[in-house]
Design a protein around this motif. Structure first.
Motif, PDB file in Angstrom:
ATOM      1  N   UNK A 173       0.568  -1.380   0.114  1.00 43.18           N
ATOM      2  CA  UNK A 173      -0.011  -0.160   0.175  1.00 43.18           C
ATOM      3  C   UNK A 173       0.980   1.371  -0.269  1.00 43.18           C
ATOM      4  N   UNK A 174       0.456   2.378  -0.226  1.00 42.31           N
ATOM      5  CA  UNK A 174       1.303   3.911  -1.031  1.00 42.31           C
ATOM      6  C   UNK A 174       1.516   4.610   0.733  1.00 42.31           C
ATOM      7  N   UNK A 175       0.499   4.223   2.312  1.00 42.32           N
ATOM      8  CA  UNK A 175       0.544   4.423   2.669  1.00 42.32           C
ATOM      9  C   UNK A 175       1.968   4.031   3.671  1.00 42.32           C
ATOM     10  N   UNK A 176       2.283   2.359   3.236  1.00 40.09           N
ATOM     11  CA  UNK A 176       3.233   2.699   3.697  1.00 40.09           C
ATOM     12  C   UNK A 176       5.024   2.657   3.618  1.00 40.09           C
ATOM     13  N   UNK A 177       5.077   3.607   1.825  1.00 39.75           N
ATOM     14  CA  UNK A 177       5.581   4.921   1.018  1.00 39.75           C
ATOM     15  C   UNK A 177       5.868   5.628   1.453  1.00 39.75           C
ATOM     16  N   UNK A 178       4.422   5.981   2.373  1.00 42.31           N
ATOM     17  CA  UNK A 178       4.772   7.817   2.866  1.00 42.31           C
ATOM     18  C   UNK A 178       5.124   7.938   4.602  1.00 42.31           C
ATOM     19  N   UNK A 179       4.594   7.201   4.714  1.00 47.10           N
ATOM     20  CA  UNK A 179       5.039   6.630   6.469  1.00 47.10           C
ATOM     21  C   UNK A 179       6.743   7.188   6.211  1.00 47.10           C
ATOM     22  N   UNK A 180       7.386   5.579   5.150  1.00 44.32           N
ATOM     23  CA  UNK A 180       8.763   5.896   5.213  1.00 44.32           C
ATOM     24  C   UNK A 180       9.577   7.078   4.439  1.00 44.32           C
ATOM     25  N   UNK A 181       9.082   7.613   3.621  1.00 41.13           N
ATOM     26  CA  UNK A 181       9.652   8.894   2.948  1.00 41.13           C
ATOM     27  C   UNK A 181       9.432   9.848   4.601  1.00 41.13           C
ATOM     28  N   UNK A 182       8.435  10.012   5.175  1.00 38.29           N
ATOM     29  CA  UNK A 182       8.267  10.492   6.077  1.00 38.29           C
ATOM     30  C   UNK A 182       9.048  10.762   6.835  1.00 38.29           C
ATOM     31  N   UNK A 183      10.029   9.776   7.494  1.00 35.09           N
ATOM     32  CA  UNK A 183      11.059   9.210   8.394  1.00 35.09           C
ATOM     33  C   UNK A 183      11.779   9.718   7.547  1.00 35.09           C
ATOM     34  N   UNK A 184      12.759   9.681   6.142  1.00 36.95           N
ATOM     35  CA  UNK A 184      13.402  10.328   5.410  1.00 36.95           C
ATOM     36  C   UNK A 184      13.212  12.273   5.754  1.00 36.95           C
ATOM     37  N   UNK A 185      12.581  12.498   6.922  1.00 32.11           N
ATOM     38  CA  UNK A 185      12.269  13.694   6.841  1.00 32.11           C
ATOM     39  C   UNK A 185      12.950  14.172   7.841  1.00 32.11           C
TER      40      UNK A 185
END
Length: 289
Positions: free
Chosen positions: A157-169
């Motif tokens: 799910x895209x939500x997993x990608x978004x959560x990882x990218x938030x961690x990157x930020x």
């Protein structure tokens, strides 16, 4: 397979670096055979997302000692290569791989791609042809498609990608620390985990973000049917990053004459958890006639 795209006019920019057509300098290492039955055959290693060529040390050194020429390079934005601020799509990354192959004039290659690197290797073959490549090994790859879509309902799910990218930020070091043990497996030493984490922390944040987008949108379901070289696929059945059922099992069904080897109990980081076994499997595959 005929070559569908122009060859890359790459050159050695300075010792240890290859210049691409868009001005990026790619760091590479070229370990000559140290003896043994490899007969000088070339194995070219493409690293994982977020990691430089150093990750392959525990495969490259023993294989060089067995008589193989072992070549690896740092993806743009990774390790000692340039941080150009762009070019993280699969076509450009495949052209970077072509630049390494052309500049070093490699042939009869066993091409080994890990995780995202497997997709880059496949795109190289479908974009540049298999004239220089004799064999393909895909290790814990992201292929054929990770994203959840209407025609890939079991995807991530895209939500997993978004959560990882938030961690990157916000706090990438904490994300690495939290996910290190599932990545490396229960038997990896804390020192080995620290080593991998230090390499990942040196990667350009922009490259991490852009490559994550590239991986999350990758769809190789049609391309894989065009692979025309013998293919070895290796993955652990406890890979939480790229689940076996979503990736390698499907990839093996799509690539003609592919052979899937599943490491029981192994995590995503099989180059650490099962280093000796992976080295032996790559060496045996590269030795095949």
């Amino acid at each position: 397979m005929s070559e569908k795209h122009r060859r890359t006019h790459a050159e050695i920019a300075r010792p240890g670096f290859i210049a691409t057509t868009d001005g990026v300098e790619l760091f590479y290492r070229d370990w000559q055979p140290l003896g043994g039955p490899g007969n000088g055959r070339t194995i070219l290693f493409v690293p994982s997302y977020s990691l430089p060529s150093d990750m392959w040390a525990y495969q490259m050194l023993p294989l060089a000692r067995q008589g193989f020429r072992c070549v690896a390079y740092d993806r743009r934005g990774h390790g000692r290569s340039s941080d150009p601020g762009g070019g993280y799509d699969y076509d450009t990354l495949a052209d970077d791989l072509a630049a390494v192959i052309d500049a070093l004039d490699l042939s009869d290659i066993t091409l080994v791609g890990y995780s995202m690197g497997g997709a880059e290797a496949v795109r190289y073959l479908t974009r540049h042809g298999s004239t220089r490549v004799a064999r393909l090994a895909l290790i814990a790859s992201t292929l054929p498609m990770l994203a959840k879509t209407h025609d890939n309902p079991d995807g991530i799910d895209r939500a997993y990608v978004d959560a990882f990218q938030q961690d990157l930020l916000t706090d990438y070091p904490q994300w690495l620390a939290s996910n290190a043990r599932p990545f490396a497996g229960p038997d990896a030493s804390e020192s080995m985990i620290d080593w991998v984490g230090e390499m990942a922390l040196r990667t350009s944040h922009q490259a991490l973000f852009a490559c994550n987008e590239t991986v999350s949108h990758g769809d190789f379901r049609n391309e894989l049917r065009d692979i025309d070289v013998p293919t070895l696929i290796v993955q652990g059945d406890r890979d939480v990053s790229n689940p076996l059922e979503l990736t390698s099992q499907r990839t093996a069904r799509l690539i003609p004459h592919a052979r899937l080897v599943v490491y029981e109990g192994a995590p995503h980081g099989v180059f650490l958890s099962d280093a000796a076994r992976l080295t032996a499997d790559i060496g045996a595959f590269a030795s095949a006639s």
